[in-house]
Design a protein around this motif. Structure first.
Motif, PDB file in Angstrom:
ATOM      1  N   PHE A 197       0.804  -1.220   0.000  1.00 17.24           N
ATOM      2  CA  PHE A 197       0.000   0.000   0.000  1.00 17.24           C
ATOM      3  C   PHE A 197       0.836   1.270   0.000  1.00 17.24           C
ATOM      4  CE2 PHE A 197      -4.426  -1.211   0.581  1.00 17.24           C
ATOM      5  CZ  PHE A 197      -4.292  -2.565   0.800  1.00 17.24           C
ATOM      6  N   PHE A 198       1.780   1.365   0.940  1.00 19.09           N
ATOM      7  CA  PHE A 198       2.551   2.602   1.053  1.00 19.09           C
ATOM      8  C   PHE A 198       3.887   2.338   1.726  1.00 19.09           C
ATOM      9  CE2 PHE A 198      -0.349   2.394   4.662  1.00 19.09           C
ATOM     10  CZ  PHE A 198       0.473   2.623   5.753  1.00 19.09           C
ATOM     11  N   ARG A 199       4.770   3.341   1.607  1.00 26.59           N
ATOM     12  CA  ARG A 199       6.067   3.313   2.287  1.00 26.59           C
ATOM     13  C   ARG A 199       6.134   4.525   3.193  1.00 26.59           C
ATOM     14  NH1 ARG A 199       8.255   1.155  -3.003  1.00 26.59           N
ATOM     15  NH2 ARG A 199       8.472  -1.052  -2.516  1.00 26.59           N
ATOM     16  N   LEU A 200       6.665   4.298   4.384  1.00 28.87           N
ATOM     17  CA  LEU A 200       6.764   5.402   5.321  1.00 28.87           C
ATOM     18  C   LEU A 200       8.165   5.513   5.884  1.00 28.87           C
ATOM     19  CD1 LEU A 200       6.183   4.851   8.847  1.00 28.87           C
ATOM     20  CD2 LEU A 200       4.717   3.315   7.583  1.00 28.87           C
ATOM     21  N   ARG A 201       8.486   6.747   6.241  1.00 30.75           N
ATOM     22  CA  ARG A 201       9.721   7.035   6.954  1.00 30.75           C
ATOM     23  C   ARG A 201       9.320   7.117   8.416  1.00 30.75           C
ATOM     24  NH1 ARG A 201      11.321  11.082   4.224  1.00 30.75           N
ATOM     25  NH2 ARG A 201      12.796   9.904   2.972  1.00 30.75           N
ATOM     26  N   PRO A 202       9.681   6.126   9.220  1.00 30.13           N
ATOM     27  CA  PRO A 202       9.211   6.101  10.607  1.00 30.13           C
ATOM     28  C   PRO A 202       9.875   7.180  11.447  1.00 30.13           C
ATOM     29  CG  PRO A 202      10.808   4.360  10.260  1.00 30.13           C
ATOM     30  CD  PRO A 202      10.564   4.990   8.911  1.00 30.13           C
ATOM     31  N   SER A 203       9.125   7.685  12.423  1.00 31.35           N
ATOM     32  CA  SER A 203       9.700   8.625  13.386  1.00 31.35           C
ATOM     33  C   SER A 203      10.730   7.910  14.246  1.00 31.35           C
ATOM     34  CB  SER A 203       8.601   9.220  14.270  1.00 31.35           C
ATOM     35  OG  SER A 203       7.673   9.921  13.489  1.00 31.35           O
ATOM     36  N   ASP A 204      10.475   6.633  14.527  1.00 34.06           N
ATOM     37  CA  ASP A 204      11.361   5.817  15.350  1.00 34.06           C
ATOM     38  C   ASP A 204      11.336   4.391  14.809  1.00 34.06           C
ATOM     39  OD1 ASP A 204      12.771   4.447  17.279  1.00 34.06           O
ATOM     40  OD2 ASP A 204      11.335   4.811  18.893  1.00 34.06           O
ATOM     41  N   ALA A 205      12.363   4.019  14.044  1.00 36.17           N
ATOM     42  CA  ALA A 205      12.402   2.697  13.420  1.00 36.17           C
ATOM     43  C   ALA A 205      12.395   1.569  14.448  1.00 36.17           C
ATOM     44  CB  ALA A 205      13.612   2.569  12.509  1.00 36.17           C
ATOM     45  N   SER A 206      12.876   1.835  15.648  1.00 39.37           N
ATOM     46  CA  SER A 206      12.905   0.774  16.660  1.00 39.37           C
ATOM     47  C   SER A 206      11.497   0.396  17.124  1.00 39.37           C
ATOM     48  CB  SER A 206      13.765   1.187  17.853  1.00 39.37           C
ATOM     49  OG  SER A 206      13.135   2.223  18.584  1.00 39.37           O
ATOM     50  N   ALA A 207      10.492   1.205  16.791  1.00 35.68           N
ATOM     51  CA  ALA A 207       9.109   0.874  17.149  1.00 35.68           C
ATOM     52  C   ALA A 207       8.676  -0.434  16.479  1.00 35.68           C
ATOM     53  CB  ALA A 207       8.175   2.007  16.767  1.00 35.68           C
ATOM     54  N   MET A 208       9.308  -0.792  15.378  1.00 35.22           N
ATOM     55  CA  MET A 208       8.981  -2.067  14.718  1.00 35.22           C
ATOM     56  C   MET A 208       9.291  -3.255  15.622  1.00 35.22           C
ATOM     57  SD  MET A 208       9.646  -1.969  10.625  1.00 35.22           S
ATOM     58  CE  MET A 208       9.537  -3.720  10.499  1.00 35.22           C
ATOM     59  N   ASP A 209      10.245  -3.082  16.531  1.00 38.24           N
ATOM     60  CA  ASP A 209      10.611  -4.170  17.432  1.00 38.24           C
ATOM     61  C   ASP A 209       9.453  -4.575  18.330  1.00 38.24           C
ATOM     62  OD1 ASP A 209      13.133  -3.961  16.316  1.00 38.24           O
ATOM     63  OD2 ASP A 209      13.950  -2.789  17.984  1.00 38.24           O
ATOM     64  N   HIS A 210       8.469  -3.696  18.489  1.00 40.30           N
ATOM     65  CA  HIS A 210       7.329  -3.978  19.358  1.00 40.30           C
ATOM     66  C   HIS A 210       6.179  -4.659  18.619  1.00 40.30           C
ATOM     67  CE1 HIS A 210       9.352  -1.686  22.427  1.00 40.30           C
ATOM     68  NE2 HIS A 210       9.491  -0.685  21.580  1.00 40.30           N
ATOM     69  N   LEU A 211       6.328  -4.831  17.323  1.00 44.01           N
ATOM     70  CA  LEU A 211       5.295  -5.502  16.538  1.00 44.01           C
ATOM     71  C   LEU A 211       5.521  -7.017  16.566  1.00 44.01           C
ATOM     72  CD1 LEU A 211       5.198  -3.058  13.502  1.00 44.01           C
ATOM     73  CD2 LEU A 211       3.656  -3.119  15.474  1.00 44.01           C
ATOM     74  N   LEU A 212       4.562  -7.753  16.056  1.00 43.62           N
ATOM     75  CA  LEU A 212       4.626  -9.212  16.081  1.00 43.62           C
ATOM     76  C   LEU A 212       5.630  -9.748  15.062  1.00 43.62           C
ATOM     77  CD1 LEU A 212       0.768  -9.874  16.079  1.00 43.62           C
ATOM     78  CD2 LEU A 212       2.283  -9.814  18.072  1.00 43.62           C
ATOM     79  N   ASP A 213       6.397 -10.750  15.464  1.00 42.50           N
ATOM     80  CA  ASP A 213       7.223 -11.462  14.496  1.00 42.50           C
ATOM     81  C   ASP A 213       6.367 -12.567  13.866  1.00 42.50           C
ATOM     82  OD1 ASP A 213       7.135 -13.548  16.371  1.00 42.50           O
ATOM     83  OD2 ASP A 213       9.229 -13.314  16.958  1.00 42.50           O
ATOM     84  N   GLN A 214       6.935 -13.339  12.943  1.00 47.75           N
ATOM     85  CA  GLN A 214       6.161 -14.343  12.216  1.00 47.75           C
ATOM     86  C   GLN A 214       5.524 -15.359  13.166  1.00 47.75           C
ATOM     87  OE1 GLN A 214       5.769 -14.546   8.533  1.00 47.75           O
ATOM     88  NE2 GLN A 214       4.045 -15.683   9.372  1.00 47.75           N
ATOM     89  N   ALA A 215       6.273 -15.851  14.139  1.00 47.61           N
ATOM     90  CA  ALA A 215       5.749 -16.860  15.066  1.00 47.61           C
ATOM     91  C   ALA A 215       4.584 -16.300  15.883  1.00 47.61           C
ATOM     92  CB  ALA A 215       6.854 -17.365  15.979  1.00 47.61           C
ATOM     93  N   ALA A 216       4.721 -15.076  16.370  1.00 49.28           N
ATOM     94  CA  ALA A 216       3.653 -14.463  17.161  1.00 49.28           C
ATOM     95  C   ALA A 216       2.422 -14.201  16.292  1.00 49.28           C
ATOM     96  CB  ALA A 216       4.145 -13.170  17.800  1.00 49.28           C
ATOM     97  N   TYR A 217       2.638 -13.808  15.044  1.00 48.12           N
ATOM     98  CA  TYR A 217       1.516 -13.573  14.148  1.00 48.12           C
ATOM     99  C   TYR A 217       0.792 -14.886  13.837  1.00 48.12           C
ATOM    100  CZ  TYR A 217      -1.357 -12.002  10.303  1.00 48.12           C
ATOM    101  OH  TYR A 217      -2.445 -11.730   9.501  1.00 48.12           O
TER     102      TYR A 217
END
Length: 127
Positions: free
Chosen positions: A97-117
């Motif tokens: 859908f889109f590409r974003l420039r994150p304010s804080d790239a480390s915020a991705m660490d708080h999202l689900l990994d493949q196993a958790a998903y």
């Protein structure tokens, strides 16, 4: 390319080598929605996590795609406006859908990994 991360709302995120994050919906979400017939991509601007970013309509329902992280949308997949079926055919590839420039790239660490998903999907299937 790094491994995908996921939200509980069935969006996937991929950190690209240029530091941008590509966002789309998962194959699970696409299957639940059915054939996507319309996509409204977000405007190129800054968003806060949780803001409505994009809209898609399928044969079953209309859905809002929320912004998964704080950041600025810097690119959109404009081909989806004329070819929304790309979401059906390749949700993890050409159906982004889109590409974003994150304010804080480390915020991705708080999202689900493949196993958790995968556990999330299983838990929803069992509910």
């Amino acid at each position: 390319m790094s491994a995908l991360r996921f939200t509980v709302d069935h969006e996937w995120l991929r950190l690209e080598s240029d530091g941008l994050i590509t966002v789309g919906i998962t194959a699970y979400a696409q299957a639940a929605l059915g054939d996507v017939v319309f996509v409204q991509v977000p405007e190129l601007r800054s968003y806060r996590a949780g803001d409505e970013a994009a809209v898609l309509e399928s044969v079953k329902a209309a859905s809002n795609i929320g912004m998964p992280l704080d950041g600025e949308v810097v690119d959109v997949n404009a081909t989806l406006q004329d070819s929304p079926e790309q979401v059906n055919e390749d949700p993890l590839g050409q159906g982004w859908f889109f590409r974003l420039r994150p304010s804080d790239a480390s915020a991705m660490d708080h999202l689900l990994d493949q196993a958790a998903y995968d556990r999330l999907i299983q838990d929803q299937a069992d509910a």
